[in-house]
Design a protein around this motif. Structure first.
Motif, PDB file in Angstrom:
ATOM      1  N   ASP A 170       0.835  -1.203   0.000  1.00 21.82           N
ATOM      2  CA  ASP A 170       0.000   0.000   0.000  1.00 21.82           C
ATOM      3  C   ASP A 170       0.872   1.257   0.000  1.00 21.82           C
ATOM      4  O   ASP A 170       1.963   1.277   0.574  1.00 21.82           O
ATOM      5  CB  ASP A 170      -0.905   0.032   1.236  1.00 21.82           C
ATOM      6  CG  ASP A 170      -2.091  -0.914   1.129  1.00 21.82           C
ATOM      7  OD1 ASP A 170      -2.347  -1.422   0.020  1.00 21.82           O
ATOM      8  OD2 ASP A 170      -2.764  -1.132   2.160  1.00 21.82           O
ATOM      9  N   THR A 171       0.370   2.306  -0.616  1.00 18.37           N
ATOM     10  CA  THR A 171       1.055   3.596  -0.609  1.00 18.37           C
ATOM     11  C   THR A 171       0.657   4.377   0.636  1.00 18.37           C
ATOM     12  O   THR A 171      -0.539   4.514   0.931  1.00 18.37           O
ATOM     13  CB  THR A 171       0.693   4.418  -1.859  1.00 18.37           C
ATOM     14  OG1 THR A 171       1.046   3.679  -3.027  1.00 18.37           O
ATOM     15  CG2 THR A 171       1.431   5.755  -1.869  1.00 18.37           C
ATOM     16  N   VAL A 204       0.618  12.738  -4.177  1.00 15.81           N
ATOM     17  CA  VAL A 204       1.909  12.051  -4.223  1.00 15.81           C
ATOM     18  C   VAL A 204       2.920  12.863  -5.032  1.00 15.81           C
ATOM     19  O   VAL A 204       4.072  13.058  -4.615  1.00 15.81           O
ATOM     20  CB  VAL A 204       1.752  10.635  -4.816  1.00 15.81           C
ATOM     21  CG1 VAL A 204       3.121  10.023  -5.143  1.00 15.81           C
ATOM     22  CG2 VAL A 204       0.993   9.738  -3.849  1.00 15.81           C
ATOM     23  N   GLN A 233       6.331  14.436  -3.453  1.00 11.39           N
ATOM     24  CA  GLN A 233       7.655  14.039  -3.935  1.00 11.39           C
ATOM     25  C   GLN A 233       8.435  15.224  -4.490  1.00 11.39           C
ATOM     26  O   GLN A 233       9.670  15.211  -4.479  1.00 11.39           O
ATOM     27  CB  GLN A 233       7.497  12.946  -4.986  1.00 11.39           C
ATOM     28  CG  GLN A 233       6.994  11.630  -4.393  1.00 11.39           C
ATOM     29  CD  GLN A 233       6.733  10.559  -5.428  1.00 11.39           C
ATOM     30  OE1 GLN A 233       6.411  10.858  -6.587  1.00 11.39           O
ATOM     31  NE2 GLN A 233       6.851   9.309  -5.037  1.00 11.39           N
ATOM     32  N   ILE A 272       6.512   9.890   0.774  1.00 11.17           N
ATOM     33  CA  ILE A 272       5.664   8.808   0.266  1.00 11.17           C
ATOM     34  C   ILE A 272       6.440   7.501   0.366  1.00 11.17           C
ATOM     35  O   ILE A 272       7.561   7.404  -0.128  1.00 11.17           O
ATOM     36  CB  ILE A 272       5.231   9.071  -1.190  1.00 11.17           C
ATOM     37  CG1 ILE A 272       4.528  10.434  -1.301  1.00 11.17           C
ATOM     38  CG2 ILE A 272       4.322   7.946  -1.686  1.00 11.17           C
ATOM     39  CD1 ILE A 272       3.282  10.584  -0.461  1.00 11.17           C
ATOM     40  N   GLU A 273       5.838   6.512   1.008  1.00 10.91           N
ATOM     41  CA  GLU A 273       6.482   5.226   1.215  1.00 10.91           C
ATOM     42  C   GLU A 273       5.568   4.095   0.763  1.00 10.91           C
ATOM     43  O   GLU A 273       4.365   4.296   0.549  1.00 10.91           O
ATOM     44  CB  GLU A 273       6.839   5.041   2.697  1.00 10.91           C
ATOM     45  CG  GLU A 273       7.770   6.089   3.255  1.00 10.91           C
ATOM     46  CD  GLU A 273       8.104   5.863   4.723  1.00 10.91           C
ATOM     47  OE1 GLU A 273       7.530   4.908   5.317  1.00 10.91           O
ATOM     48  OE2 GLU A 273       8.898   6.637   5.283  1.00 10.91           O
ATOM     49  N   THR A 274       6.155   2.922   0.624  1.00 12.67           N
ATOM     50  CA  THR A 274       5.381   1.706   0.358  1.00 12.67           C
ATOM     51  C   THR A 274       5.323   0.891   1.627  1.00 12.67           C
ATOM     52  O   THR A 274       6.365   0.553   2.197  1.00 12.67           O
ATOM     53  CB  THR A 274       6.032   0.879  -0.781  1.00 12.67           C
ATOM     54  OG1 THR A 274       6.076   1.674  -1.972  1.00 12.67           O
ATOM     55  CG2 THR A 274       5.230  -0.384  -1.049  1.00 12.67           C
ATOM     56  N   TYR A 275       4.137   0.615   2.092  1.00 14.75           N
ATOM     57  CA  TYR A 275       3.986  -0.110   3.361  1.00 14.75           C
ATOM     58  C   TYR A 275       4.612  -1.500   3.266  1.00 14.75           C
ATOM     59  O   TYR A 275       4.432  -2.224   2.305  1.00 14.75           O
ATOM     60  CB  TYR A 275       2.506  -0.240   3.711  1.00 14.75           C
ATOM     61  CG  TYR A 275       2.259  -0.751   5.107  1.00 14.75           C
ATOM     62  CD1 TYR A 275       2.275   0.115   6.185  1.00 14.75           C
ATOM     63  CD2 TYR A 275       2.006  -2.096   5.344  1.00 14.75           C
ATOM     64  CE1 TYR A 275       2.060  -0.328   7.477  1.00 14.75           C
ATOM     65  CE2 TYR A 275       1.780  -2.557   6.637  1.00 14.75           C
ATOM     66  CZ  TYR A 275       1.816  -1.674   7.697  1.00 14.75           C
ATOM     67  OH  TYR A 275       1.589  -2.139   8.974  1.00 14.75           O
TER      68      TYR A 275
END
Length: 239
Positions: A50-51, A79, A83, A234-237
């Motif tokens: 998830d984002t 997003v 970024q 912004i990360e990816t879980y």
């Protein structure tokens, strides 16, 4: 069918407004929020892949999962701006206990904002799956154009903000039982459903949101001391 649904939404919004939805906090910021037991999307734990957005603020860290499958333009814009560093060192320009905290305008005034599309706004992306429960991350609509830009808010309503009369209004309007049950547990701003865009949900840091909402503010709800968003990453879980 669409016209009929719109009339029901407008009628319900009026009922909820008269019932006092979004009442002021009386807790001074120390709000107890129990875990919500619901099958609604916003109360599911984030899954690997998830984002998520991580807000580093002067009052602490807030984490929210984003929903590109339901609000693709809102998420893409948020997003992209994050970024690009657009939100870095911006301030909240509105904090209202029992209602919401709002930021996302580089001018710090809440009168501007931009998008990744050369500043052109995008339309609201409301849907049945995402609602204005407490902790919802939402795109604000411009009062003049009706479009969305960079400005966002997080719902800071208290758990007891949606009472039995409001739940009955939702039931009478034909809303899903899962929706008004979740509102009864989490609280929120159902009068904004099907108008503004929900594109994320806070899953860590609601204590920070509550502290923001209850910060000292002037008569226009602007904090008397700056509440700063140092950065939004912004990360990816799960990574």
């Amino acid at each position: 069918m669409a016209k009929r649904s719109l009339r029901m939404v407008c009628c319900l919004a009026a009922v909820l407004a008269l019932a006092g939805c979004g009442k002021k906090s009386t807790s001074g910021g120390s709000i107890k929020r129990a875990a919500v037991k619901s099958e609604e999307v916003q109360f599911a734990s984030p899954q690997n892949g998830d984002t998520v957005a991580v807000f580093d603020t002067s009052l602490g860290e807030v984490r929210a999962v984003l929903y590109p499958q339901y609000a693709p333009m809102a998420v893409e814009n948020f997003v992209g701006l994050s970024q690009a560093g657009y939100y870095n060192e911006t301030v909240l320009f509105r904090v209202e206990p029992g209602f919401a905290v709002e930021g996302g305008d580089a001018s710090g005034e809440g009168t501007g904002g931009t998008t990744i599309w050369s500043g052109n706004g995008y339309p609201a992306e409301s849907c049945d799956a995402l609602r204005h429960y407490a902790g919802a991350l939402c795109a604000a609509q411009d009062d003049t154009t009706g479009s969305c830009y960079s400005v966002f808010y997080v719902v800071a309503a208290e758990p007891d903000s949606v009472d039995s009369s409001q739940q009955s209004a939702m039931s009478d309007a034909g809303w899903r039982s899962e929706v008004y049950d979740a509102y009864s547990q989490a609280g929120g701003l159902p009068s904004l459903d099907f108008t503004d865009t929900v594109f994320g949900q806070v899953y860590e840091g609601m204590d920070v949101i509550d502290a923001m909402a209850n910060a000292s503010a002037d008569d226009d709800h602007r904090p008397t001391e700056d509440i700063v968003i140092h950065s939004v990453s912004i990360e990816t879980y799960g990574d």
